[in-house]
Design a protein around this motif. Sequence first.
Motif, short mmCIF file in Angstrom:
data_model
loop_
_atom_site.label_atom_id
_atom_site.label_comp_id
_atom_site.label_asym_id
_atom_site.label_seq_id
_atom_site.Cartn_x
_atom_site.Cartn_y
_atom_site.Cartn_z
N ARG A 199 -8.04 -8.74 -0.24
CA ARG A 199 -8.77 -7.77 -1.05
C ARG A 199 -10.28 -8.04 -0.99
N GLN A 200 -10.68 -9.30 -1.06
CA GLN A 200 -12.10 -9.64 -1.04
C GLN A 200 -12.72 -9.40 0.34
N LYS A 201 -11.99 -9.75 1.39
CA LYS A 201 -12.58 -9.70 2.74
C LYS A 201 -12.41 -8.35 3.42
N LEU A 202 -11.29 -7.66 3.17
CA LEU A 202 -10.99 -6.41 3.87
C LEU A 202 -11.01 -5.20 2.95
N GLY A 203 -11.13 -5.43 1.65
CA GLY A 203 -11.21 -4.31 0.72
C GLY A 203 -9.91 -3.57 0.51
N ARG A 204 -8.80 -4.25 0.72
CA ARG A 204 -7.48 -3.62 0.55
C ARG A 204 -6.47 -4.68 0.15
N PRO A 205 -5.27 -4.25 -0.29
CA PRO A 205 -4.24 -5.24 -0.61
C PRO A 205 -3.67 -5.91 0.63
N HIS A 206 -3.06 -7.05 0.43
CA HIS A 206 -2.24 -7.69 1.46
C HIS A 206 -0.94 -6.89 1.55
N VAL A 207 -0.58 -6.45 2.75
CA VAL A 207 0.55 -5.54 2.94
C VAL A 207 1.71 -6.26 3.60
N THR A 208 2.87 -6.17 2.96
CA THR A 208 4.13 -6.64 3.55
C THR A 208 4.99 -5.43 3.86
N LEU A 209 5.40 -5.29 5.10
CA LEU A 209 6.29 -4.21 5.52
C LEU A 209 7.70 -4.75 5.62
N LYS A 210 8.63 -4.12 4.91
CA LYS A 210 10.03 -4.53 4.92
C LYS A 210 10.87 -3.50 5.68
N LEU A 211 11.70 -3.99 6.59
CA LEU A 211 12.62 -3.13 7.34
C LEU A 211 14.01 -3.75 7.34
N GLY A 225 -6.28 -2.85 -8.98
CA GLY A 225 -5.43 -3.89 -9.51
C GLY A 225 -4.28 -4.29 -8.60
N VAL A 226 -4.29 -3.86 -7.36
CA VAL A 226 -3.20 -4.18 -6.43
C VAL A 226 -3.70 -5.15 -5.37
N GLN A 227 -3.23 -6.38 -5.43
CA GLN A 227 -3.53 -7.36 -4.40
C GLN A 227 -2.40 -7.47 -3.38
N TYR A 228 -1.17 -7.18 -3.82
CA TYR A 228 -0.01 -7.29 -2.94
C TYR A 228 0.76 -5.97 -2.96
N LEU A 229 0.89 -5.35 -1.78
CA LEU A 229 1.58 -4.07 -1.63
C LEU A 229 2.80 -4.26 -0.74
N TYR A 230 3.94 -3.80 -1.21
CA TYR A 230 5.22 -3.91 -0.50
C TYR A 230 5.59 -2.53 0.04
N VAL A 231 5.67 -2.38 1.35
CA VAL A 231 5.98 -1.10 1.98
C VAL A 231 7.43 -1.13 2.45
N GLU A 232 8.23 -0.17 1.95
CA GLU A 232 9.66 -0.17 2.28
C GLU A 232 10.08 0.96 3.23
N GLY A 292 10.02 5.10 5.12
CA GLY A 292 10.87 4.94 6.29
C GLY A 292 10.14 4.71 7.58
N ALA A 293 10.76 5.24 8.66
CA ALA A 293 10.30 4.92 10.01
C ALA A 293 8.88 5.38 10.27
N GLN A 294 8.55 6.61 9.89
CA GLN A 294 7.20 7.12 10.16
C GLN A 294 6.16 6.42 9.29
N THR A 295 6.52 6.11 8.06
CA THR A 295 5.60 5.38 7.20
C THR A 295 5.32 4.00 7.77
N ALA A 296 6.39 3.31 8.18
CA ALA A 296 6.22 1.98 8.78
C ALA A 296 5.34 2.05 10.01
N ALA A 297 5.59 3.05 10.86
CA ALA A 297 4.81 3.19 12.09
C ALA A 297 3.35 3.49 11.79
N SER A 298 3.10 4.30 10.76
CA SER A 298 1.72 4.66 10.45
C SER A 298 0.93 3.45 9.96
#
Length: 332
Positions: A150-162, A253-260, A262-268
Amino acid sequence: MSSRSSFDPPSDQDWMAAAARLAARARPLSSPNPGVGALLVKDNRLIARGWTQPGGRPHAEAGLLDSAGKGAAGATLYVTLEPCAHESQRGPACSDLVAKARPSRAVIGQLDPDPRTSGAGIARLKRAGIDSAVLEDAASAASLAGYLTRQKLGRPHVTLKLAVSLDGCIALSDGTSQWITGEHARAHVHAHRARHEAILVGGSTWRSDRPRLDVRIPGLEERSPRRILLSRGVAPEGVTVINRPDQIGALEGVQYLYVEGGAQTAASFLAEDLVDELHLYRAPIIIGDGLHGIGALGLTGEAGLASAHKRWTLAERRQLGSDEFTAYQRTR
């Protein structure tokens, strides 16, 4: 091969790794503050420990020093993030508290990128005569991944789950995806949901599955993350809508974002290089052409094999019932 024996005292890296594991207790309840872990050690014996409390206060150092009392004098402080140096209405600067407690050493995992503290905290400790050093180690960095991203890139840390079959499918052709993996894997997913402030799915997943996106582990139900929908439609009640992956930086207020999915969202998210950690749950089933399975990913923007290599590093592998879990970290 290391020449160190099992009887050697713990090193600074060992104690810092322990502090980093302790910091996990703060995630994500410490938001919007980073989850920090701290230990006080004297004569190779742990005398106090602390971690950031819900809502961000007290900070890890404040709680630790309060429990240690006069025992902090002459001890070694291990803290995953540089003690803060800025004043706040919510409490004193931790660097001042540490200086007053007079430990003989302070070992810091990471310098704080916040310009209000960066370098000023450790400078304050040194002026107080405390021998201070920064490790910049992997364990403390991993424990602070959300805050540092968040501090360095201006966004949350993103975990993609498949969750995928052996042949790389995430659903049947009609969109049915419940359940590819078994009970143990699903419980593992819910545990990870509880460690994130927000969880995101795409519009097709929302329409086909109507997922609850909550935490269904007894005792952790209140840790259900904020729900985010990647869509151009109207926001359903209780759900935040964003139109593009690059808008995640605006999620307050989001430092950690969990992406679940589907396929197109994951790819994007992969195409925009916004994924920092990849969680794969692989079930011992084959969907194949006979059931017209949907592949795990759409177009990800990779130009060729050369650019695809060396982007991901294996971080963890474990068996969850009949399913295999693997975690990969993005190499940047």
